[in-house]
Design an enzyme around this catalytic site. Structure first.
Site, short mmCIF file in Angstrom:
data_model
loop_
_atom_site.label_atom_id
_atom_site.label_comp_id
_atom_site.label_asym_id
_atom_site.label_seq_id
_atom_site.Cartn_x
_atom_site.Cartn_y
_atom_site.Cartn_z
N ARG A 1 12.94 50.87 -67.26
CA ARG A 1 13.55 50.37 -66.60
C ARG A 1 13.48 49.47 -65.05
O ARG A 1 12.80 50.21 -64.50
CB ARG A 1 14.70 51.68 -66.39
N GLU B 1 17.65 41.53 -65.11
CA GLU B 1 18.09 40.68 -66.39
C GLU B 1 18.88 40.20 -67.41
O GLU B 1 18.72 39.26 -68.18
CB GLU B 1 16.60 41.42 -66.97
N HIS C 1 12.16 42.04 -71.90
CA HIS C 1 12.76 43.48 -72.25
C HIS C 1 12.14 43.19 -74.35
O HIS C 1 12.98 43.31 -74.71
CB HIS C 1 13.82 43.47 -71.77
#
Length: 331
Positions: A235, A264, A296
């Site tokens: 995370r 992000e 990601h």
């Protein structure tokens, strides 16, 4: 029964069509749009909504969904930190997530990136692309010579440990909730400070809950070995990115890999070709030869996508039937 799904990407459509074929009695409709106060009306008449987004599920959004009669919400991902649970409780929402879709996907990615950092593949690839085939000074390190600190030994962390064992690396681990098998192997250290003192590389596998916010900060980095390698595929909010940049500048951190970023949303999974990044920090990190940035995508495999779609759709049906699926979120 009707299920409405939001934010369906093109790569999810085959898995969704596969699920629909296996459940001909369930009407399924979907959109590529995310769930917002404005798009909530699209789910009117549905028994459950299926969602996946980094955008917050705000009080306004949940209110709009409840107004059209939908209070069953099945997430196609694991993270629930973007849900206003106070509002969800007020409207009696049933919520599920997919806590285990493919631990291997994320663990493999993190270990591939860690290995690439150790072997300096970014710098080597850049040299080769310019037809520079000289060896020096791009010399790498072997994984088996490293002590790797694994923070978090849940499903993903344990897969990462098995991969590290395959490389022959020494593993030290820390988790507030130790795994009995790993404890029997003697892999745990007593504290994060112990892990920082021993580890040549540190890889994170913990949730982004408030108590873990910026756990990798200037103080934590100061306790690490000089030249430490840090990998975060967990995370974004686990890492104080300013402290990491300072560590890279000073040489305290030799290499850094990141698949997640605290800022992000609106940045990752967008095409910035020919345009300036709106975030100077991410532009800086991408430009460095000792930093690997992926947007990601650690989770992004065919197996993981299938599991995320199928498990969330199954949970949506369970909710619609008045049942509590095994993956319901307790809050």
């Amino acid at each position: 029964m009707k299920i409405f799904a939001y934010g369906i990407r093109d790569d999810e459509k085959p898995s969704l069509e596969d699920w629909k074929s296996a459940h001909p009695d369930v009407e399924v409709d979907y959109t590529q749009e995310l769930l917002t106060p404005e798009t909530a009306a699209l789910a009117e008449g549905a028994d459950s909504a299926v969602v996946y987004q980094q955008l917050d599920y705000t009080r306004e959004t949940l209110t709009a969904l409840a107004k059209v009669g939908v209070t069953n919400l099945s997430l196609r991902n694991v993270g629930t930190d973007n849900i206003d649970f106070e509002a969800a409780k007020e409207f009696n929402f049933n919520i599920s997530n997919v806590p285990v879709y493919s631990p291997n996907a994320i663990a493999e990615h993190s270990m591939i990136q860690l290995s690439r950092l150790l072997r300096r593949t970014k710098a080597l690839d850049a040299k080769i692309a310019k037809h520079d085939l000289r060896w020096a000074p791009t010399i790498g390190r072997e994984m088996r010579m490293q002590t790797v600190g694994v923070i978090g030994t849940g499903h993903i962390g344990r897969v990462a440990i098995n991969i590290l064992k395959g490389f022959g690396a020494k593993v030290v681990a820390y988790d507030k909730f130790p795994n009995a098998e790993l404890q029997a192997e003697g892999l745990y250290v007593d504290s994060l400070d112990d892990l920082y003192a021993q580890a040549d590389a540190v890889s994170l596998y913990v949730p982004g809950v408030p108590e873990n916010h910026h756990m990798i900060d200037a103080d934590a980095i100061a306790k690490m070995k000089d030249g430490v390698v840090i990998m975060n595929a967990s995370r974004g909010n686990l890492v104080d990115i300013d402290a990491v940049i300072a560590g890279l500048d000073s040489g305290k951190i030799s290499d850094f890999g990141m698949d997640v970023y605290e800022e992000e949303v609106g940045l990752f999974n967008e095409d910035w070709s020919g345009k300036a990044f709106p975030d100077a920090k991410i532009a800086d990190l991408i430009s460095r030869e000792n930093v690997l940035v992926t947007p990601h995508t650690a989770f992004y495999t065919t197996k993981a996508v299938l599991e995320m779609v199928h498990q969330s759709m199954d949970a949506a049906v369970a909710f619609a039937n008045g049942e509590t699926p095994a993956i319901a979120v307790k809050y």
